[in-house]
Design an enzyme around this catalytic site. Sequence first.
Site, PDB file in Angstrom:
ATOM      1  N   ASP A 102       2.365  -1.883  -2.205  1.00  0.00           N
ATOM      2  CA  ASP A 102       3.376  -2.764  -2.079  1.00  0.00           C
ATOM      3  C   ASP A 102       4.247  -2.863  -0.993  1.00  0.00           C
ATOM      4  O   ASP A 102       5.190  -3.591  -0.846  1.00  0.00           O
ATOM      5  CB  ASP A 102       4.323  -2.185  -3.295  1.00  0.00           C
ATOM      6  CG  ASP A 102       4.628  -0.822  -3.220  1.00  0.00           C
ATOM      7  OD1 ASP A 102       3.795   0.093  -3.246  1.00  0.00           O
ATOM      8  OD2 ASP A 102       5.749  -0.705  -3.256  1.00  0.00           O
ATOM      9  N   ASN A 103       3.752  -1.680  -0.129  1.00  0.00           N
ATOM     10  CA  ASN A 103       4.583  -1.930   1.360  1.00  0.00           C
ATOM     11  C   ASN A 103       3.953  -2.653   2.240  1.00  0.00           C
ATOM     12  O   ASN A 103       4.354  -2.238   3.646  1.00  0.00           O
ATOM     13  CB  ASN A 103       4.893  -0.394   1.729  1.00  0.00           C
ATOM     14  CG  ASN A 103       5.878   0.191   0.850  1.00  0.00           C
ATOM     15  OD1 ASN A 103       6.637  -0.519   0.075  1.00  0.00           O
ATOM     16  ND2 ASN A 103       6.039   1.439   0.893  1.00  0.00           N
ATOM     17  N   ARG A 109       3.495  -9.481  -0.744  1.00  0.00           N
ATOM     18  CA  ARG A 109       2.625  -7.994  -0.557  1.00  0.00           C
ATOM     19  C   ARG A 109       1.272  -8.215  -1.089  1.00  0.00           C
ATOM     20  O   ARG A 109       0.888  -9.000  -1.993  1.00  0.00           O
ATOM     21  CB  ARG A 109       3.454  -6.914  -1.199  1.00  0.00           C
ATOM     22  CG  ARG A 109       4.892  -6.900  -0.906  1.00  0.00           C
ATOM     23  CD  ARG A 109       5.769  -6.135  -1.876  1.00  0.00           C
ATOM     24  NE  ARG A 109       6.846  -5.515  -1.623  1.00  0.00           N
ATOM     25  CZ  ARG A 109       8.116  -6.376  -1.086  1.00  0.00           C
ATOM     26  NH1 ARG A 109       8.137  -7.724  -1.390  1.00  0.00           N
ATOM     27  NH2 ARG A 109       8.983  -5.648  -0.784  1.00  0.00           N
ATOM     28  N   GLY A 112      13.422  -3.831  -6.571  1.00  0.00           N
ATOM     29  CA  GLY A 112      14.369  -3.309  -7.583  1.00  0.00           C
ATOM     30  C   GLY A 112      15.657  -2.828  -6.884  1.00  0.00           C
ATOM     31  O   GLY A 112      16.692  -2.534  -7.628  1.00  0.00           O
TER      32      GLY A 112
END
Length: 459
Positions: free
Chosen positions: A251-252, A183, A89
């Site tokens: 997602d990290n 990821r 994003g």
Amino acid sequence: MARPRPTTAIETLGPAFYDRVAPARFPKHLLRFRNDRAAKEIGLETLSDAEWLERFAGFEPFSGSLASPLALRYHGHQFRTYNPDIGDGRGFLFAQFRDETGRLLDLGTKGSGQTPFSRFGDGRLTLKGGVRELLATEMLEALGVETSRTLSLVETGEALDRNDEPSPTRSAVMVRLSHSHIRYGSFQRLAYLDDGENIHRLTAYCLEHFVGDPEAADPFAALMDYAVAGAARLAASYRVAGFVHGVLNTDNINITAESFDYGPWRFAPRWDEEFTAAYFDQWGLYSFGRQAEALQWNVHQLALALRTQCEADSLIPALKTYADRYEAALAKGMVWRLGLNAKSAEENAALVQQWEQSLATADVEPDRAFFDWRGGRLRRDDPQYESEAFRRFAETAKGFETAAGALDHPYWSDERPCSMLIDEVEAIWAAIDQKDDWTPLYEKVEAARRMGAAHAPLD
């Protein structure tokens, strides 16, 4: 000197994995940090400052690499709630290179503008956020953690409004150098969409470029084994470093298990299992003592995504190894940071257990304790170390040899160790914010690198 070897490996996955985007245009390009040590690995250290800004603030494409930036698509569990409405994003994959060994390296951004996944965000990065990530990556690299590296930080001349810090605040764009931006959430998204064909395609990509086993007889089992080993190693390295990432969402976490995407990180001021980095982590889900659990939970979510394309029996054996791999990596890392030669697995584990018990009893900064006990012997008088727990540790450590060269570097004769506690980070930012004084930042980077040089590499 490495010769630049640009590539477009990510494009072999096809357009289902990304959106082509345009970078933001900024009113100013003020170069605040360039990491020539990292750039040297891909042959970019010879860029002039003007050329550097053209690439890493203007995002002029590299010939032979991506013709336009790619915003990667992914989902993820955020504090264990599944979110299908995320993706790159405020960043994108800008370029890919290979180093001299052929290893694939990504150049990814943060603060480079809006993408289809920005939702209501402005796609920007605060300068303070960039400074904080730079400090985190330099300190973690020095402490043996596999991490993305901050390649570039450029101030961009915009005034940003944020709800969680004084506004308006200064803006920046950052470039990371890392092995991968694939990821766990990249796989989760495909499973959510019931896109088995692309799960196979992404698995093959990872086996070729990261695992190094493109012909694996059981591709999903091979990928799971690789992911579990990496997750256990990452969790252990955080503990050895006394580090709390703060937001260990799926997602990290990338498939190569490099630490990246730093938000509310902290180094623990005390050996406190309940210490958290994020003010919004009210339940301590990602506290210092729960990070190993968090990464194990995450790797199970990866398994669930892969399970849509294979039998569970092929994934379970790797999942069962997580705890043993974590304990082995923890022992290896702790013995390394203490400057000792490893012994048997049982003896190493006993030493680490006593060391952690000792730290938990003392009102001492972990960095200070590791520094004072380097080589397994206390090197200065301090009443903080007079507990029974430290006495037992000292007795056990006598059975371990000091590693060759463990105390040779002049760093070990300094008055105090390098540390990166929140008060220090805030002081560095205050000098920049109030006086535009970047000297404390550069001095801290050099101090972290000096500390890293004092430690032998962690194999």
